[in-house]
Write an enzyme that holds these catalytic residues in place. Structure first.
Site, PDB file in Angstrom:
ATOM      1  N   LYS A 114      -0.278  -3.007  -0.780  1.00  0.00           N
ATOM      2  CA  LYS A 114      -1.698  -3.375  -0.782  1.00  0.00           C
ATOM      3  C   LYS A 114      -2.580  -2.273  -1.371  1.00  0.00           C
ATOM      4  O   LYS A 114      -3.803  -2.348  -1.298  1.00  0.00           O
ATOM      5  CB  LYS A 114      -2.143  -3.716   0.643  1.00  0.00           C
ATOM      6  N   PRO A 166      -6.862  -8.874   2.889  1.00  0.00           N
ATOM      7  CA  PRO A 166      -6.127  -9.180   1.662  1.00  0.00           C
ATOM      8  C   PRO A 166      -4.651  -8.819   1.812  1.00  0.00           C
ATOM      9  O   PRO A 166      -4.318  -7.733   2.286  1.00  0.00           O
ATOM     10  CB  PRO A 166      -6.809  -8.292   0.614  1.00  0.00           C
ATOM     11  N   GLU A 167      -3.780  -9.742   1.447  1.00  0.00           N
ATOM     12  CA  GLU A 167      -2.348  -9.485   1.451  1.00  0.00           C
ATOM     13  C   GLU A 167      -1.898  -9.334   0.000  1.00  0.00           C
ATOM     14  O   GLU A 167      -2.722  -9.284  -0.911  1.00  0.00           O
ATOM     15  CB  GLU A 167      -1.621 -10.607   2.191  1.00  0.00           C
ATOM     16  N   ARG A 224      -0.238 -11.003  17.117  1.00  0.00           N
ATOM     17  CA  ARG A 224      -0.842 -11.805  16.057  1.00  0.00           C
ATOM     18  C   ARG A 224      -0.570 -13.284  16.294  1.00  0.00           C
ATOM     19  O   ARG A 224       0.510 -13.673  16.769  1.00  0.00           O
ATOM     20  CB  ARG A 224      -0.270 -11.408  14.681  1.00  0.00           C
TER      21      ARG A 224
END
Length: 277
Positions: A59, A2-3, A266
């Site tokens: 977050k 989740p961002e 990434r």
């Protein structure tokens, strides 16, 4: 993972369901999360307390109690929050729950158990919260997040721009999805050094980051595999992805093929024609 948009959506969904409710009891599965679950402290200090408000910082989700205590949650890779009738059987990966005074349970589910739950007791909560957050950068949707801030933060650094905006010490909440999409919208190659970014590009990037995040929030976040909102529904911003996960597909601007390479470990997606190195 989740961002920022997904955490914001969860907070907005959970807040009206638990604010004003009193915690009757807490429990857990016995399986460890990223940090040890403070069940003894929660049973002693949180039971009988009213939930007054929720806040998001990056977050993190903070749940404030009426005596000043704070429950701080981080969803990690696969964390989910929901409110269910106490009679409803708990799911396989429900690792923490709070029984509320309306016979509902606030439950934390985490398949991979990379999330964390901290309890900051009354009297020390503000000091501990400030210590937890002191190294975090500004909120990208806040007033202090500007092109000038980004330019100053980049001074003396030689990072790739994508790694720079994904660093929570620089700005919070921007993960891989929204970094890729923001850089494409700003027409900046993700591997460019921050030292090569001109002032007008900083201005465009700051604006594009905010536009992408707000659009994602409006769409209920992005559901790639695990994310669901507080009611179990999925987000649909993934239907608006321009480059993320679209290697070899045509660029929506120039129709050339989208490229992908590892930057900072990434997967990065970009159009080599629209985002020149």
């Amino acid at each position: 993972m989740p961002e920022l948009p997904e955490v914001e959506i969860i907070l907005r969904g959970i807040s009206p369901l638990i604010c004003g409710r009193t915690i009757v009891a807490v429990g857990g599965s016995g399986k460890q999360l990223r940090l040890p679950l403070p069940l003894p402290e929660l049973n002693r200090d949180a039971s009988g307390k009213e939930i007054t408000r929720l806040e998001r910082r990056g977050k993190y989700i903070s749940i404030f109690l009426n005596d000043g205590g704070i429950l701080v949650l981080h969803l990690g890779m696969t964390g989910q929050l929901g409110v269910f009738p106490k009679e409803q059987a708990r799911a396989k990966h429900d690792h923490f729950w709070c029984r509320l005074d309306n016979n509902q349970e606030f439950r934390y589910n985490d398949t991979r158990r990379f999330g964390s739950i901290r309890f900051l007791p009354a009297g020390k909560s503000r000091m501990l919260q400030e210590s937890l957050y002191q190294k975090l950068g500004p909120e990208p949707l806040g007033e202090t997040f500007t092109a000038d801030y980004l330019r100053r933060a980049a001074e003396g650094k030689s990072l790739a721009i994508k790694n720079f905006i994904m660093d929570s010490h620089i700005v919070v909440g921007i993960g891989n999805i929204y970094a890729n999409e923001s850089l494409f919208k700003a027409a900046i190659h993700p591997a460019r050094s921050v030292q090569s970014i001109e002032q007008e590009e900083w201005e465009k990037l700051a604006r594009c980051i905010q536009q992408i995040l707000l659009h994602a929030i409006d769409c209920g976040g992005s559901t790639i595999s695990d994310f669901v909102n507080a009611k179990g529904g999925q987000g649909y911003f993934q239907m608006n992805f321009k480059v993320y996960g679209k290697k070899s597909l045509p660029c929506p601007h120039c129709q050339g093929p989208i490229s992908s390479e590892k930057i900072g470990g990434r997967a990065s997606f970009f159009c080599p024609s629209c985002q020149r190195l």
